[in-house]
Design an enzyme around this catalytic site. Structure first.
Site, PDB file in Angstrom:
ATOM      1  N   HIS A  62      -9.126   1.987  -4.972  1.00  0.00           N
ATOM      2  CA  HIS A  62      -8.644   3.367  -5.164  1.00  0.00           C
ATOM      3  C   HIS A  62      -7.133   3.316  -5.356  1.00  0.00           C
ATOM      4  CE1 HIS A  62      -8.954   7.868  -3.783  1.00  0.00           C
ATOM      5  NE2 HIS A  62      -7.922   7.682  -4.613  1.00  0.00           N
ATOM      6  N   HIS A  83      -4.243   4.734  -8.265  1.00  0.00           N
ATOM      7  CA  HIS A  83      -3.859   5.387  -9.519  1.00  0.00           C
ATOM      8  C   HIS A  83      -2.652   4.628 -10.055  1.00  0.00           C
ATOM      9  CE1 HIS A  83      -6.395   8.945  -8.577  1.00  0.00           C
ATOM     10  NE2 HIS A  83      -6.129   8.574  -7.342  1.00  0.00           N
ATOM     11  N   HIS A  90     -13.383  11.658  -6.808  1.00  0.00           N
ATOM     12  CA  HIS A  90     -12.694  12.087  -5.602  1.00  0.00           C
ATOM     13  C   HIS A  90     -13.473  13.279  -5.038  1.00  0.00           C
ATOM     14  CE1 HIS A  90      -9.404   9.704  -7.128  1.00  0.00           C
ATOM     15  NE2 HIS A  90      -8.524  10.142  -6.250  1.00  0.00           N
ATOM     16  N   GLU A 134     -11.578  15.153  -0.032  1.00  0.00           N
ATOM     17  CA  GLU A 134     -10.188  14.895   0.383  1.00  0.00           C
ATOM     18  C   GLU A 134      -9.665  16.217   0.960  1.00  0.00           C
ATOM     19  OE1 GLU A 134      -7.440  14.114  -2.857  1.00  0.00           O
ATOM     20  OE2 GLU A 134      -5.986  13.099  -1.546  1.00  0.00           O
ATOM     21  N   ASP A 149      -4.026   4.389  -2.930  1.00  0.00           N
ATOM     22  CA  ASP A 149      -4.015   5.652  -3.690  1.00  0.00           C
ATOM     23  C   ASP A 149      -2.821   5.709  -4.654  1.00  0.00           C
ATOM     24  OD1 ASP A 149      -5.071   8.037  -4.540  1.00  0.00           O
ATOM     25  OD2 ASP A 149      -4.810   9.111  -2.648  1.00  0.00           O
ATOM     26  N   ASP A 150      -1.662   6.177  -4.165  1.00  0.00           N
ATOM     27  CA  ASP A 150      -0.451   6.287  -4.989  1.00  0.00           C
ATOM     28  C   ASP A 150       0.717   5.683  -4.201  1.00  0.00           C
ATOM     29  OD1 ASP A 150      -1.457   8.188  -7.261  1.00  0.00           O
ATOM     30  OD2 ASP A 150      -2.127   9.106  -5.397  1.00  0.00           O
TER      31      ASP A 150
END
Ligand code: HPA
Ligand code: ZN
Length: 326
Positions: A16, A18, A196, A199, A277-278
């Site tokens: 996961h 991005h 997703h 969340e 994630d980011d």
């Protein structure tokens, strides 16, 4: 530090991530300079100060703004390669990276520029670092179904190099059901499906991801724990959950890492994994996510090895499909 060394030594996959969310402020300035793009910030410190989020949308606004500096194939290549170097340093051996084509095509950057750049970076990472990877195309859920179908059409020449499709961006108000048909079309093209869900969105969105989209893996899934029948379903079918501790903290999905549900997920028998994630926006790459959540929850080495194992067997590598979740 022994905990950190132990975790670094575990072979891990990141499921996961991005790639646009790995854009570090320093790199944002480099790309802005070489592409002559104006930024509303003057210093790296100013940028970092802007990374104070209270929810998903706060983050998304600044994340889409940051992505504006990405313009050339070289930018996407360099972005990917910088991420893979950090992954390799963290003991990562494989990654399945998301990209958001609509963020780029909607501002005039052709799909091919994005895909060719990322694929070149992925090939270089395998050659130079021994890190393997797969690409997952995400549909932006705040946009309409027609735009998602146009994105699938643009991807057509690349489908032999794209492992699957996902669904990201503003969750609440954009349920999985909105993308039922484009997910069905994606499945018919042999693509894996992820989304997703849970969340910020309710357990019902997780049910929809399972029953309407038919996902092979679930991104986040935190709020599934509010529904006992849903939790049982996820345990029974061995669905991999791509959990993102530092993201959850930064986006106020959890009040603290000490109260993060990861430990409870493992205790319930859910197939949880740890992911960044980011990372440029949330303050840590893969190893930081493991170390900080392990320290906060007091996870032991058996649990950490379980998380790493889940990441490998939860991947879309062919050999992973053979391994049951025991
Ligand atoms: N959630 C939804 N959309 C996103 C995220 C996220 O954490 N990161 C990038 N796009
Ligand atoms: Zn995400």
């Amino acid at each position: 530090d022994p905990l950190s060394d132990f975790i670094r030594g575990l072979p891990k996959a990141e499921l996961h991530l991005h790639i646009e969310g790995s854009l570090e402020p320093e790199q944002m300035f480099d790309f802005a300079r070489r592409n002559r793009v104006d930024l509303p910030f003057r210093t790296v410190e100013e940028v970092r100060a802007a990374y104070a989020f209270t929810n998903l949308q706060d983050f998304l606004d600044i994340y889409y703004q940051g992505a504006q500096v990405l313009r050339t194939e070289e930018d996407f290549h360099d972005l990917a390669m910088a991420y893979f170097r950090r992954l390799a340093a963290d003991g990562g051996v494989h990654a399945e990276i998301f990209f958001d084509p609509q963020t780029h095509t909607d501002r005039g950057i052709p799909f091919q520029v994005v895909a060719d750049g990322l694929l070149a970076g992925m090939a270089a990472a395998e050659r130079e670092l021994g890190v393997t990877s797969r690409l997952i195309l995400c549909y932006l859920r705040h946009l309409d179904e027609e735009s998602a179908f146009a994105t699938l059409a643009a991807a057509e020449p690349y489908l032999d190099r794209i492992a699957g499709v996902g669904l990201d961006s503003s969750e609440v108000g954009n349920p999985p059901s909105k993308f039922a048909r484009v997910f069905q079309a994606s499945r018919e093209r042999g693509l894996k499906l992820v989304a997703h869900a849970g969340e910020e969105g309710p357990p019902d969105y997780v049910w929809q991801a399972l029953d309407i989209l038919g996902v092979d893996r679930l991104d986040h899934g935190n709020r599934a724990l509010e529904d006992a029948a849903l939790t049982r379903r996820l345990v029974d079918q061995g669905t991999t959950l791509t959990v993102c501790p530092l993201s959850n903290l930064k986006l106020c999905v959890v009040p603290s890492l000490e109260t993060h549900p990861l430990r409870r997920m493992l205790d319930l028998g859910l197939k949880a994994t740890v992911n960044a994630d980011d990372p440029a926006y949330f303050g840590g790459y893969l190893l930081d996510n493991y170390v900080r959540v392990a320290a906060a929850l007091g996870l032991d080495r058996v649990q950490l090895a379980r998380l790493a194992r889940n990441s490998i067997t939860g991947s879309f590598l062919d050999m992973a499909a053979q391994v049951p979740h025991l």
